[in-house]
Design a protein around this motif. Structure first.
Motif, mmCIF file in Angstrom:
data_model
loop_
_atom_site.group_PDB
_atom_site.id
_atom_site.type_symbol
_atom_site.label_atom_id
_atom_site.label_comp_id
_atom_site.label_asym_id
_atom_site.label_seq_id
_atom_site.Cartn_x
_atom_site.Cartn_y
_atom_site.Cartn_z
ATOM 1 N N ASP A 326 0.827 -1.211 0.000
ATOM 2 C CA ASP A 326 0.000 0.000 0.000
ATOM 3 C C ASP A 326 0.856 1.254 0.000
ATOM 4 O O ASP A 326 0.560 2.231 -0.704
ATOM 5 N N ALA A 327 1.925 1.226 0.787
ATOM 6 C CA ALA A 327 2.805 2.392 0.874
ATOM 7 C C ALA A 327 3.553 2.611 -0.437
ATOM 8 O O ALA A 327 3.807 3.756 -0.837
ATOM 9 N N GLN A 328 3.898 1.530 -1.120
ATOM 10 C CA GLN A 328 4.540 1.668 -2.427
ATOM 11 C C GLN A 328 3.604 2.347 -3.427
ATOM 12 O O GLN A 328 4.024 3.227 -4.183
ATOM 13 N N THR A 329 2.345 1.944 -3.411
ATOM 14 C CA THR A 329 1.363 2.563 -4.306
ATOM 15 C C THR A 329 1.240 4.049 -4.021
ATOM 16 O O THR A 329 1.211 4.881 -4.944
ATOM 17 N N LYS A 330 1.169 4.409 -2.753
ATOM 18 C CA LYS A 330 1.055 5.816 -2.369
ATOM 19 C C LYS A 330 2.306 6.601 -2.753
ATOM 20 O O LYS A 330 2.219 7.743 -3.219
ATOM 21 N N ALA A 331 3.471 6.003 -2.573
ATOM 22 C CA ALA A 331 4.716 6.698 -2.911
ATOM 23 C C ALA A 331 4.809 6.937 -4.416
ATOM 24 O O ALA A 331 5.217 8.017 -4.858
ATOM 25 N N LYS A 333 2.299 7.203 -6.501
ATOM 26 C CA LYS A 333 1.314 8.236 -6.838
ATOM 27 C C LYS A 333 1.818 9.616 -6.426
ATOM 28 O O LYS A 333 1.585 10.609 -7.132
ATOM 29 N N ARG A 334 2.519 9.700 -5.302
ATOM 30 C CA ARG A 334 3.080 10.978 -4.862
ATOM 31 C C ARG A 334 4.107 11.474 -5.884
ATOM 32 O O ARG A 334 4.135 12.668 -6.227
ATOM 33 N N THR A 337 2.270 12.791 -8.824
ATOM 34 C CA THR A 337 1.602 14.052 -8.483
ATOM 35 C C THR A 337 2.578 15.217 -8.516
ATOM 36 O O THR A 337 2.241 16.324 -8.964
ATOM 37 N N ARG A 352 -3.556 1.011 -13.508
ATOM 38 C CA ARG A 352 -4.044 0.664 -12.166
ATOM 39 C C ARG A 352 -3.811 -0.803 -11.791
ATOM 40 O O ARG A 352 -3.657 -1.124 -10.617
ATOM 41 N N PRO A 356 3.190 -0.673 -9.223
ATOM 42 C CA PRO A 356 3.352 0.779 -9.106
ATOM 43 C C PRO A 356 4.668 1.246 -9.720
ATOM 44 O O PRO A 356 5.711 0.617 -9.524
#
Length: 391
Positions: A326-331, A333-334, A337, A352, A356
């Motif tokens: 989950d943290a890899q996906t968020k990183a 995406k960051r 962004t 998707r 990631p």
């Protein structure tokens, strides 16, 4: 120890559009390119049919499609073209479905769960890999993507396709046509859309069928009913108008004018060979950068399978691999962004369903200079995310 974030690069891509679809418009495009659009007139009127026939004829000439292959403009983009084929042609013999990314898996799901065919072999591979192409059984129909848009993995050539095949070679080539050299005589069905390498608008698909595929349509009737949008025959004969610009449904004449402009640009640029060379040059620039990178790698494992259009990268730095899924996906995406916020690169996130990472569209409407200018920004964004994680 706090990670150090480098200064922002001075050079910015002139065009920050790196979306994998709809893709960047051709260099120099303006709305003036649409000034000749046949608006307010029927696409079935003589001028409308002429425009649609022009699209077909320019495709044939640019791509070197054999004279005895039929070319049609169909609804619903590449997806519509592929669904027409799957529902109209499959079931006459067993099917091998080869999948190594999202869309190949979609076709496999449709074949097994919607068409409910039972004589199906599913030959798959994880993201970054190809299945063993040598196991394809050419006494059967074989369905595959030439280039995995969501994995960045392409077949290296057509040598694995049998010349004496009994079944049909059915190829989804939507992110390959105009950027990769397709062996047309080895392919019985090819589909793509205007929105990829040509940078055209969405919702319109292209469908090419060989004489062998045409014979399948004339001699085989599937057991299930076909919606009107999928029907390519009437009785035991092909609806020939489809292959002459008399489309099944109403096309956008603005989109038609736009793709004619893109085709003319392709001709003026030097034709398909020049478009292929441009995409390959962009891939080479990324490859040189990856070779020096301490945080990014290609998602495709084998060099010869790396796509020159949908270039997919993974993040391999310890600061990233140590994170939870989950943290890899968020990183990731960051990171994307940050590039979006800076206005240096839009729509760079991986698909998707894919691991990631980063996906850079490098089809021929994207200038290699812009790809080169983007890469230092990727380094900056990755270092920024690493510093944020380090606290």
């Amino acid at each position: 120890m706090t990670a150090v974030v480098p200064a922002k690069p001075a050079l910015r891509p002139a065009n920050p559009n790196f979306s994998s679809g709809p893709c960047a418009k051709r260099p120099g495009w303006t709305p003036e390119a649409l000034s000749g659009a046949l608006l307010g007139r029927s696409h079935r009127a003589k001028p409308g049919k002429a425009k649609l026939k022009e699209v077909i004829d320019r495709h044939r000439a640019l791509l070197g499609i054999p004279d005895d292959y039929r070319i049609g403009i169909v609804p619903a983009s590449d997806t519509g073209a592929m669904e027409m084929v799957l529902w109209s042609m499959l079931g006459a013999r067993g099917v091998d479905v080869m999948a190594w990314e999202t869309f190949g898996k979609t076709w496999a799901s449709d074949i097994r769960k919607e068409l409910k065919l039972t004589d199906v072999r599913y030959l798959d591979a994880a993201y970054g890999h190809l299945p063993d192409l040598a196991v394809a059984d050419w006494s059967r129909d074989v369905v595959f993507t030439w280039n995995g848009t969501t994995s960045g993995v392409r077949v290296p050539d057509g040598n694995w396709i049998a010349d004496d095949r009994e079944g049909l070679a059915i190829c989804d080539a939507t992110s390959a046509v105009f950027a990769m050299d397709l062996p047309w005589q080895k392919l019985d069905v090819v589909t793509w859309s205007w929105q990829k390498v040509l940078g055209g608008e969405a919702a319109h698909g292209m469908l090419v069928i060989s004489p062998k595929a045409a014979e399948r349509l004339k001699t085989y009737s599937p057991a299930w009913p076909l919606p009107k949008l999928f029907r390519m025959t009437k009785g035991a004969e092909l609806i020939e108008g489809i292959w002459e610009g008399d489309t099944i449904n109403t096309p956008s004449m603005l989109a038609v004018e736009d793709v004619i402009d893109a085709l003319k640009w392709a001709e003026e640029t030097g034709g398909t060979k020049a478009l292929i060379a441009k995409s390959e040059a962009s891939l080479a620039v990324v490859a040189d950068w990856v070779a020096q990178s301490d945080w990014a790698s290609f998602l495709p494992v084998a060099e010869q399978t790396r796509s020159c259009t949908s270039i997919c990268l993974t993040i391999t730095a310890p600061w990233f691999t140590a994170l939870s899924a989950d943290a890899q996906t968020k990183a990731a995406k960051r990171l994307v962004t940050l590039l979006d916020t800076e206005g240096v690169g839009f729509d760079l996130g991986s698909y998707r369903d894919a691991p990631p990472g980063i996906r850079i569209w490098a089809g021929a409407t994207v200038d290699t200079a812009d790809v080169a200018a983007l890469l230092p920004w990727l380094d900056w964004a990755a270092a920024t995310v690493a510093a944020e994680i380090a606290g």
